[in-house]
Design a protein around this motif. Structure first.
Motif, PDB file in Angstrom:
ATOM      1  N   LYS A  97     -24.472  41.470  -3.050  1.00  0.00           N
ATOM      2  CA  LYS A  97     -23.027  41.359  -3.234  1.00  0.00           C
ATOM      3  C   LYS A  97     -22.504  40.039  -2.671  1.00  0.00           C
ATOM      4  O   LYS A  97     -22.825  39.672  -1.542  1.00  0.00           O
ATOM      5  CB  LYS A  97     -22.316  42.555  -2.578  1.00  0.00           C
ATOM      6  CG  LYS A  97     -22.702  43.880  -3.215  1.00  0.00           C
ATOM      7  CD  LYS A  97     -21.905  45.033  -2.660  1.00  0.00           C
ATOM      8  CE  LYS A  97     -22.271  46.337  -3.363  1.00  0.00           C
ATOM      9  NZ  LYS A  97     -21.465  47.485  -2.907  1.00  0.00           N
ATOM     10  N   PHE A  98     -21.732  39.353  -3.495  1.00  0.00           N
ATOM     11  CA  PHE A  98     -21.133  38.078  -3.120  1.00  0.00           C
ATOM     12  C   PHE A  98     -19.742  37.975  -3.741  1.00  0.00           C
ATOM     13  O   PHE A  98     -19.417  38.703  -4.681  1.00  0.00           O
ATOM     14  CB  PHE A  98     -21.974  36.895  -3.633  1.00  0.00           C
ATOM     15  CG  PHE A  98     -23.332  36.776  -3.016  1.00  0.00           C
ATOM     16  CD1 PHE A  98     -23.510  36.077  -1.833  1.00  0.00           C
ATOM     17  CD2 PHE A  98     -24.436  37.360  -3.614  1.00  0.00           C
ATOM     18  CE1 PHE A  98     -24.767  35.974  -1.259  1.00  0.00           C
ATOM     19  CE2 PHE A  98     -25.692  37.253  -3.054  1.00  0.00           C
ATOM     20  CZ  PHE A  98     -25.860  36.549  -1.862  1.00  0.00           C
ATOM     21  N   ILE A  99     -18.938  37.062  -3.229  1.00  0.00           N
ATOM     22  CA  ILE A  99     -17.770  36.628  -3.978  1.00  0.00           C
ATOM     23  C   ILE A  99     -18.298  35.983  -5.248  1.00  0.00           C
ATOM     24  O   ILE A  99     -19.255  35.218  -5.214  1.00  0.00           O
ATOM     25  CB  ILE A  99     -16.926  35.639  -3.156  1.00  0.00           C
ATOM     26  CG1 ILE A  99     -16.257  36.380  -1.980  1.00  0.00           C
ATOM     27  CG2 ILE A  99     -15.885  34.942  -4.022  1.00  0.00           C
ATOM     28  CD1 ILE A  99     -15.540  35.479  -1.020  1.00  0.00           C
ATOM     29  N   ARG A 100     -17.687  36.304  -6.401  1.00  0.00           N
ATOM     30  CA  ARG A 100     -18.222  35.815  -7.669  1.00  0.00           C
ATOM     31  C   ARG A 100     -17.087  35.318  -8.567  1.00  0.00           C
ATOM     32  O   ARG A 100     -15.953  35.805  -8.468  1.00  0.00           O
ATOM     33  CB  ARG A 100     -18.998  36.928  -8.384  1.00  0.00           C
ATOM     34  CG  ARG A 100     -20.162  37.498  -7.554  1.00  0.00           C
ATOM     35  CD  ARG A 100     -20.961  38.520  -8.349  1.00  0.00           C
ATOM     36  NE  ARG A 100     -21.954  39.210  -7.537  1.00  0.00           N
ATOM     37  CZ  ARG A 100     -23.184  38.755  -7.286  1.00  0.00           C
ATOM     38  NH1 ARG A 100     -23.554  37.577  -7.771  1.00  0.00           N
ATOM     39  NH2 ARG A 100     -24.036  39.447  -6.562  1.00  0.00           N
ATOM     40  N   ASP A 131     -13.372  39.617  -2.556  1.00  0.00           N
ATOM     41  CA  ASP A 131     -14.334  40.407  -1.787  1.00  0.00           C
ATOM     42  C   ASP A 131     -15.695  40.366  -2.472  1.00  0.00           C
ATOM     43  O   ASP A 131     -15.799  40.073  -3.664  1.00  0.00           O
ATOM     44  CB  ASP A 131     -13.844  41.856  -1.668  1.00  0.00           C
ATOM     45  CG  ASP A 131     -12.485  41.941  -1.008  1.00  0.00           C
ATOM     46  OD1 ASP A 131     -12.310  41.358   0.074  1.00  0.00           O
ATOM     47  OD2 ASP A 131     -11.591  42.590  -1.593  1.00  0.00           O
ATOM     48  N   ARG A 132     -16.715  40.672  -1.725  1.00  0.00           N
ATOM     49  CA  ARG A 132     -18.075  40.643  -2.267  1.00  0.00           C
ATOM     50  C   ARG A 132     -18.306  41.812  -3.207  1.00  0.00           C
ATOM     51  O   ARG A 132     -17.952  42.946  -2.884  1.00  0.00           O
ATOM     52  CB  ARG A 132     -19.090  40.671  -1.119  1.00  0.00           C
ATOM     53  CG  ARG A 132     -19.015  39.450  -0.211  1.00  0.00           C
ATOM     54  CD  ARG A 132     -20.057  39.502   0.878  1.00  0.00           C
ATOM     55  NE  ARG A 132     -20.011  38.321   1.721  1.00  0.00           N
ATOM     56  CZ  ARG A 132     -20.900  38.027   2.662  1.00  0.00           C
ATOM     57  NH1 ARG A 132     -21.924  38.864   2.877  1.00  0.00           N
ATOM     58  NH2 ARG A 132     -20.790  36.926   3.375  1.00  0.00           N
ATOM     59  N   GLY A 142     -21.572  32.278  -7.364  1.00  0.00           N
ATOM     60  CA  GLY A 142     -21.369  33.314  -6.374  1.00  0.00           C
ATOM     61  C   GLY A 142     -20.800  32.807  -5.077  1.00  0.00           C
ATOM     62  O   GLY A 142     -19.613  32.517  -4.967  1.00  0.00           O
ATOM     63  N   ALA A 143     -21.631  32.642  -4.054  1.00  0.00           N
ATOM     64  CA  ALA A 143     -21.147  32.336  -2.715  1.00  0.00           C
ATOM     65  C   ALA A 143     -20.373  31.027  -2.639  1.00  0.00           C
ATOM     66  O   ALA A 143     -19.582  30.829  -1.712  1.00  0.00           O
ATOM     67  CB  ALA A 143     -22.321  32.290  -1.737  1.00  0.00           C
TER      68      ALA A 143
END
Length: 240
Positions: free
Chosen positions: A160-163, A181-182, A206-207
């Protein structure tokens, strides 16, 4: 939810417990571009640098709506896949196999045609279409393909990442989205399909994901960026 100082069409909402910003863009009233280098040919290297350059050269006919990172890059900042800017191909279509999200096939291409309309196509479909876009950036993986979630995604994987990414609706409107949020890739794909109504959508990154709304950095990872997607609103009622 929207904010008074946000561009029209941009909203924030909670989906599956995560906050996301979605901006719906009409190609009839907005210009979509990709920016990678400055006027001297040097790589700009971040979303904020692109915003600063546009602000320095801004005229009265166009108003910056948003900017976000729009494709993966090598250590030297060169695009991993296809990159076309102002009808000039800077990097070729990449159909190789490899490791990482870019190679989580099927991957795809976001493109803007000379008439201003945009699309997202899976890489092989893009190659077969034999298009001559004004702008194009290849990334991966595809999130949604003809209404179907990418076949290799788990419903809610542990990564899970910020995307951020982009999708196109059946009516031709384009949706740029980023999470605060991730989230998993599966959840992010459902955001595009079930909330944004996009039949085709592409993962950008992503990150390192960042977003500027107008000239303000709304989400800033403070990480480098290669290709950057830019949207400006035309003040002339939609004529080029």
């Amino acid at each position: 939810m929207t904010k008074p100082d946000w561009p029209e069409g941009c909203v924030e909402q909670v989906f599956e417990g995560a906050r996301a910003i979605l901006c719906t863009i009409d190609p009839q009233t907005h210009d979509m571009r990709l920016v990678y280098r400055d006027r001297m040919g040097d790589v700009l290297g971040s979303v904020s640098a692109v915003v600063d350059q546009l602000a320095a050269g801004a005229g009265t006919d166009h108003k910056l709506v948003l900017a976000m990172n729009a494709g993966m890059y090598h250590a030297d900042m060169s695009p991993v896949g296809l990159y076309v800017e102002n009808s000039v191909e800077i990097a070729a279509l990449n159909r190789d196999d490899g490791f990482g999200n870019f190679f989580l096939k099927p991957n795809g291409v976001f493109f803007v045609l000379k008439d201003g309309n945009a699309g997202v196509l899976e890489t092989d479909a893009y190659a077969e279409a034999d298009l001559s876009p004004e702008y194009a950036t290849q990334s991966g993986p595809m999130l949604v393909i003809d209404g179907v979630i990418h076949p290799r995604f788990l419903p809610d994987g542990t990564s899970k990442f910020i995307r951020n990414g982009v999708g196109v609706r059946p009516d031709g409107k384009v949706v740029f989205a980023i999470t605060r949020d991730r989230v998993s890739l599966g959840s992010f794909a459902r955001l595009f399909r079930d909330v944004a109504g996009c039949e085709n959508a592409l993962f950008f990154d992503g990150a390192v994901s960042s977003l500027a709304l107008g000239s303000k950095m709304e989400i800033d990872s403070e990480e480098p960026a290669g290709p950057v997607a830019v949207v400006v609103a035309r003040s002339n009622g939609g004529e080029n």
